[in-house]
Design a protein around this motif. Structure first.
Motif, PDB file in Angstrom:
ATOM      1  N   ALA A 155       0.832  -1.210   0.000  1.00  0.00           N
ATOM      2  CA  ALA A 155       0.000   0.000   0.000  1.00  0.00           C
ATOM      3  C   ALA A 155       0.870   1.264   0.000  1.00  0.00           C
ATOM      4  O   ALA A 155       0.566   2.232  -0.696  1.00  0.00           O
ATOM      5  CB  ALA A 155      -0.928   0.002   1.214  1.00  0.00           C
ATOM      6  N   ARG A 156       1.957   1.247   0.775  1.00  0.00           N
ATOM      7  CA  ARG A 156       2.862   2.411   0.807  1.00  0.00           C
ATOM      8  C   ARG A 156       3.483   2.651  -0.562  1.00  0.00           C
ATOM      9  O   ARG A 156       3.579   3.782  -1.020  1.00  0.00           O
ATOM     10  CB  ARG A 156       3.984   2.193   1.839  1.00  0.00           C
ATOM     11  CG  ARG A 156       3.541   2.453   3.239  1.00  0.00           C
ATOM     12  CD  ARG A 156       4.685   2.620   4.222  1.00  0.00           C
ATOM     13  NE  ARG A 156       5.938   2.039   3.880  1.00  0.00           N
ATOM     14  CZ  ARG A 156       6.546   1.071   4.577  1.00  0.00           C
ATOM     15  NH1 ARG A 156       5.980   0.559   5.637  1.00  0.00           N
ATOM     16  NH2 ARG A 156       7.726   0.614   4.194  1.00  0.00           N
ATOM     17  N   LEU A 157       3.917   1.583  -1.211  1.00  0.00           N
ATOM     18  CA  LEU A 157       4.538   1.740  -2.527  1.00  0.00           C
ATOM     19  C   LEU A 157       3.532   2.234  -3.559  1.00  0.00           C
ATOM     20  O   LEU A 157       3.885   3.019  -4.439  1.00  0.00           O
ATOM     21  CB  LEU A 157       5.175   0.431  -2.984  1.00  0.00           C
ATOM     22  CG  LEU A 157       6.411  -0.007  -2.207  1.00  0.00           C
ATOM     23  CD1 LEU A 157       6.863  -1.384  -2.660  1.00  0.00           C
ATOM     24  CD2 LEU A 157       7.540   1.003  -2.351  1.00  0.00           C
ATOM     25  N   ALA A 158       2.298   1.776  -3.465  1.00  0.00           N
ATOM     26  CA  ALA A 158       1.268   2.242  -4.403  1.00  0.00           C
ATOM     27  C   ALA A 158       1.087   3.756  -4.297  1.00  0.00           C
ATOM     28  O   ALA A 158       0.852   4.431  -5.302  1.00  0.00           O
ATOM     29  CB  ALA A 158      -0.052   1.525  -4.133  1.00  0.00           C
ATOM     30  N   ARG A 159       1.236   4.295  -3.080  1.00  0.00           N
ATOM     31  CA  ARG A 159       1.117   5.748  -2.871  1.00  0.00           C
ATOM     32  C   ARG A 159       2.402   6.485  -3.251  1.00  0.00           C
ATOM     33  O   ARG A 159       2.361   7.504  -3.921  1.00  0.00           O
ATOM     34  CB  ARG A 159       0.823   6.054  -1.400  1.00  0.00           C
ATOM     35  CG  ARG A 159      -0.583   5.846  -0.957  1.00  0.00           C
ATOM     36  CD  ARG A 159      -0.826   6.409   0.442  1.00  0.00           C
ATOM     37  NE  ARG A 159       0.215   6.053   1.410  1.00  0.00           N
ATOM     38  CZ  ARG A 159       0.217   4.949   2.159  1.00  0.00           C
ATOM     39  NH1 ARG A 159      -0.766   4.073   2.045  1.00  0.00           N
ATOM     40  NH2 ARG A 159       1.178   4.718   3.026  1.00  0.00           N
ATOM     41  N   GLU A 160       3.550   5.977  -2.783  1.00  0.00           N
ATOM     42  CA  GLU A 160       4.820   6.697  -2.914  1.00  0.00           C
ATOM     43  C   GLU A 160       5.517   6.482  -4.248  1.00  0.00           C
ATOM     44  O   GLU A 160       6.304   7.331  -4.665  1.00  0.00           O
ATOM     45  CB  GLU A 160       5.770   6.281  -1.783  1.00  0.00           C
ATOM     46  CG  GLU A 160       5.266   6.635  -0.405  1.00  0.00           C
ATOM     47  CD  GLU A 160       6.116   6.026   0.700  1.00  0.00           C
ATOM     48  OE1 GLU A 160       7.278   5.647   0.446  1.00  0.00           O
ATOM     49  OE2 GLU A 160       5.600   5.918   1.834  1.00  0.00           O
ATOM     50  N   ALA A 161       5.283   5.351  -4.886  1.00  0.00           N
ATOM     51  CA  ALA A 161       5.985   5.034  -6.131  1.00  0.00           C
ATOM     52  C   ALA A 161       5.047   4.289  -7.079  1.00  0.00           C
ATOM     53  O   ALA A 161       5.265   3.121  -7.397  1.00  0.00           O
ATOM     54  CB  ALA A 161       7.235   4.203  -5.829  1.00  0.00           C
ATOM     55  N   PRO A 162       3.999   4.962  -7.554  1.00  0.00           N
ATOM     56  CA  PRO A 162       3.015   4.274  -8.400  1.00  0.00           C
ATOM     57  C   PRO A 162       3.607   3.757  -9.712  1.00  0.00           C
ATOM     58  O   PRO A 162       3.014   2.884 -10.345  1.00  0.00           O
ATOM     59  CB  PRO A 162       1.937   5.334  -8.643  1.00  0.00           C
ATOM     60  CG  PRO A 162       2.585   6.637  -8.336  1.00  0.00           C
ATOM     61  CD  PRO A 162       3.660   6.366  -7.342  1.00  0.00           C
TER      62      PRO A 162
END
Length: 183
Positions: A155-162
């Protein structure tokens, strides 16, 4: 993407990170990916640790030089440089192994390195085994204390590094299948 997707990265992925907790096998897998795809590998621990386990002042500049290259494989670690790595990476392979597996691996690795007196980075050796009792940051205690630090990473990567493709591997078998798919 399914949890243990063995799908190989797209042929265009030339900047690859390997994430995982201590002992998950980040450096080992990063070396294997580097060899399989013919991409240069840089071990971040070798850039971070100076003599006497002292952090190197040049660490962040060295990481900037690595990520400025067209192609590389490395580990995704060290909080201050994670954004630099994510910004340029195209693929992140997440070693999301069960805690007992990672702890077994880090324990076995630490014991082997200590008994063989394996030089790690810039003259450093694993400390005596008894220090696990006295040193709060001994790698075995660190691995236990930080075992959940990547919880919610997807979930963090989806926000920070789509822009980032993520391959999540949850078992040694899934790792082997994925690595063999690269050949």
């Amino acid at each position: 993407m399914p949890p243990d997707s063995p799908a190989p990265p797209p042929l265009t992925a030339r900047r690859i990170l390997v994430a995982g907790t201590s002992g998950a096998g980040k450096s080992t897998l990063a070396r294997r990916v580097s060899n399989a795809l013919g991409l240069p590998y840089t071990e971040l621990d070798s850039l971070f640790h100076g003599p006497g386990w002292t952090p190197r002042a040049e660490f962040e500049d060295d990481v900037r030089a690595v990520v400025a290259q067209d192609a590389w494989v490395s580990e995704w670690q060290y909080t201050p440089v994670r954004p630099l790595l994510l910004e340029r990476a195209e693929l992140l392979v997440w070693l999301d192994l069960p805690t007992p597996v990672a702890l077994w691996q880090v324990g076995r690795r630490t014991l082997r390195r200590r008994l063989r007196r394996t030089e790690l980075w810039n003259g450093n050796l694993e400390p005596p085994l008894w220090t696990v009792l006295a040193d709060r940051d001994h790698i075995l205690r660190w691995a236990w204390r930080t075992r959940h630090k990547l919880r919610g990473l997807d979930a963090r990567l989806a926000r920070e590094a789509p822009h980032l493709q993520v391959v999540r591997l949850r078992s040694r078998r899934a790792v082997e299948r994925w690595v063999h798919s690269l050949a």
